[in-house]
Design a protein around this motif. Structure first.
Motif, PDB file in Angstrom:
ATOM      1  N   GLN A 228       3.535   4.927   2.410  1.00  0.00           N
ATOM      2  CA  GLN A 228       4.264   4.032   1.606  1.00  0.00           C
ATOM      3  C   GLN A 228       4.949   4.588   0.596  1.00  0.00           C
ATOM      4  O   GLN A 228       4.700   4.215  -0.786  1.00  0.00           O
ATOM      5  N   PRO A 229       5.892   5.541   0.539  1.00  0.00           N
ATOM      6  CA  PRO A 229       6.378   6.078  -0.670  1.00  0.00           C
ATOM      7  C   PRO A 229       7.330   4.998  -1.124  1.00  0.00           C
ATOM      8  O   PRO A 229       7.687   3.965  -0.890  1.00  0.00           O
ATOM      9  N   LEU A 230       7.799   5.491  -2.481  1.00  0.00           N
ATOM     10  CA  LEU A 230       8.508   4.489  -3.303  1.00  0.00           C
ATOM     11  C   LEU A 230      10.111   4.260  -2.978  1.00  0.00           C
ATOM     12  O   LEU A 230      10.625   3.056  -2.873  1.00  0.00           O
ATOM     13  N   TRP A 231      10.443   5.256  -1.944  1.00  0.00           N
ATOM     14  CA  TRP A 231      12.009   4.953  -1.646  1.00  0.00           C
ATOM     15  C   TRP A 231      11.853   3.817  -0.452  1.00  0.00           C
ATOM     16  O   TRP A 231      12.978   3.226  -0.034  1.00  0.00           O
ATOM     17  N   THR A 232      10.659   3.574   0.092  1.00  0.00           N
ATOM     18  CA  THR A 232      10.801   2.430   0.941  1.00  0.00           C
ATOM     19  C   THR A 232      11.006   1.098   0.574  1.00  0.00           C
ATOM     20  O   THR A 232      11.336   0.104   0.998  1.00  0.00           O
TER      21      THR A 232
ATOM     22  N   MET B 201       7.502   4.138   7.680  1.00  0.00           N
ATOM     23  CA  MET B 201       6.878   4.663   6.758  1.00  0.00           C
ATOM     24  C   MET B 201       6.080   3.774   5.949  1.00  0.00           C
ATOM     25  O   MET B 201       5.386   4.010   4.934  1.00  0.00           O
ATOM     26  N   SER B 202       6.313   2.270   6.149  1.00  0.00           N
ATOM     27  CA  SER B 202       5.311   1.312   5.675  1.00  0.00           C
ATOM     28  C   SER B 202       3.976   0.999   6.060  1.00  0.00           C
ATOM     29  O   SER B 202       3.132   0.460   5.598  1.00  0.00           O
ATOM     30  N   LYS B 203       3.878   1.849   7.376  1.00  0.00           N
ATOM     31  CA  LYS B 203       2.593   1.759   8.232  1.00  0.00           C
ATOM     32  C   LYS B 203       1.643   2.366   7.445  1.00  0.00           C
ATOM     33  O   LYS B 203       1.806   3.473   6.957  1.00  0.00           O
ATOM     34  N   ASP B 204       0.381   1.978   7.110  1.00  0.00           N
ATOM     35  CA  ASP B 204      -0.731   2.566   6.628  1.00  0.00           C
ATOM     36  C   ASP B 204      -1.096   3.622   7.706  1.00  0.00           C
ATOM     37  O   ASP B 204      -1.605   3.541   8.663  1.00  0.00           O
ATOM     38  N   GLU B 205      -1.221   4.981   7.017  1.00  0.00           N
ATOM     39  CA  GLU B 205      -1.823   6.135   7.631  1.00  0.00           C
ATOM     40  C   GLU B 205      -2.655   6.897   6.863  1.00  0.00           C
ATOM     41  O   GLU B 205      -2.754   6.750   5.883  1.00  0.00           O
ATOM     42  N   ALA B 206      -4.055   7.369   7.559  1.00  0.00           N
ATOM     43  CA  ALA B 206      -4.724   8.291   6.833  1.00  0.00           C
ATOM     44  C   ALA B 206      -4.158   9.523   6.015  1.00  0.00           C
ATOM     45  O   ALA B 206      -3.297   9.915   6.631  1.00  0.00           O
TER      46      ALA B 206
ATOM     47  N   LYS C 229      15.991   0.687   9.489  1.00  0.00           N
ATOM     48  CA  LYS C 229      14.939  -0.248   9.620  1.00  0.00           C
ATOM     49  C   LYS C 229      13.867   0.218  10.342  1.00  0.00           C
ATOM     50  O   LYS C 229      12.593  -0.155   9.855  1.00  0.00           O
ATOM     51  N   SER C 230      13.940   0.973  11.316  1.00  0.00           N
ATOM     52  CA  SER C 230      13.012   1.695  12.186  1.00  0.00           C
ATOM     53  C   SER C 230      12.309   2.582  11.288  1.00  0.00           C
ATOM     54  O   SER C 230      10.710   2.644  11.333  1.00  0.00           O
ATOM     55  N   ILE C 231      12.906   3.372  10.452  1.00  0.00           N
ATOM     56  CA  ILE C 231      12.274   4.361   9.706  1.00  0.00           C
ATOM     57  C   ILE C 231      11.672   3.687   8.479  1.00  0.00           C
ATOM     58  O   ILE C 231      10.437   4.007   8.198  1.00  0.00           O
ATOM     59  N   PHE C 232      11.989   2.665   7.901  1.00  0.00           N
ATOM     60  CA  PHE C 232      11.400   1.908   6.935  1.00  0.00           C
ATOM     61  C   PHE C 232       9.984   1.220   7.375  1.00  0.00           C
ATOM     62  O   PHE C 232       9.199   1.199   6.747  1.00  0.00           O
TER      63      PHE C 232
END
Length: 261
Positions: free
Chosen positions: A117-121, A214-219, A208-211
């Motif tokens: 979840q980087p800020l650019w999202t 990237m918004s999904k929580d990943e370890a 939209k797909s990229i956002f």
């Protein structure tokens, strides 16, 4: 004795890996804070102070860049930093141009630091709004409004573009850039040509797909590296100890059989 030595070695290696990661995270955290300070100062018009923070960042960046960043990250960060410093020093540049340039730089540092979840999202909502308003203007055949909305959309894409270089694969970014360049060059065709509208729809769907991804929580990948490394060492240690016991047991079993015979 051998078991203790191997376990101590495993513990030492784990601590070393964790220490290196913690040190890198600490430096990145400081650089991230400095970039944020520079942006906040630029937003309130304190450009001289914002410039000082950018120069302070440069000093810290030079000291730690070899240990922390790969070559691609170095290129992206350096380019974004130079652009921000140039804009903040330009007395003719508008306030929005200065803020956009420092925002671009801020987002890049966060993209390098953040693993999820980087800020650019956070730019998703304004970009999707720009898409919707552009489509409404196309339907109404309002060429002036189409031009204005496309300009807003392209500027927003420009702000997050360096961050995309950090987080996306080369193929994905090239696909996005191709769509953006098509829309930029054939903007007048959006009102009359179906192909232009399809490219606009395609760009919206891709972003939209990229956002969403990237918004999904990943370890944290670095955490997985520590876990995998530590686990591998422990497994190898236990396997070796087991093998030694098996070998030792096999060596003492033969004489008993011989005596029994």
């Amino acid at each position: 004795m051998i078991k203790k030595i191997l376990l101590l070695a495993a513990a030492f290696l784990t601590i070393t890996i964790s220490s290196v990661h913690a040190n890198s995270s600490s430096v990145l955290g400081q650089l991230d804070d400095i970039s944020d300070d520079s942006l906040q100062l630029a937003k309130v018009g304190k450009y001289s102070d914002s410039e000082k923070m950018l120069l302070f960042f440069s000093d810290m960046f030079i000291k730690g860049k070899k240990q922390i960043f790969n070559m691609d990250e170095l290129r992206v960060i350096t380019a974004a930093h130079d652009e921000a410093l140039t804009a903040i020093r330009d007395k003719q540049a508008s306030a929005s141009k200065k803020v956009d340039a420092v925002t671009k730089f801020r987002l890049v540092i966060d993209a390098v630091k953040s693993n999820r979840q980087p800020l650019w999202t956070s730019m998703e909502d304004p970009m999707m709004t720009a898409f919707s308003q552009t489509k409404d203007a196309v339907k109404e055949k309002d060429s002036k409004q189409v031009h204005n909305q496309i300009s807003i959309l392209l500027n927003q894409y420009s702000v997050i573009h360096p961050s995309l270089k950090v987080d996306l694969s080369k193929d994905t970014l090239e696909k996005l850039d191709a769509r953006v360049n098509f829309i930029k060059q054939y903007e007048p065709g959006l009102l009359s040509e179906e192909s232009g509208q399809k490219e606009l729809d395609g760009l919206q769907q891709d972003l939209k797909s990229i956002f969403d991804d990237m918004s999904k929580d990943e370890a944290d990948p670095s955490l997985w590296w520590v876990i995998i490394t530590t686990g591998s060492i422990i497994i190898l240690t236990l396997s070796y100890v087991g093998w030694r016991k098996y070998k030792g047991g096999g060596g003492t079993e033969s004489p008993r059989k011989e005596r029994n015979d």
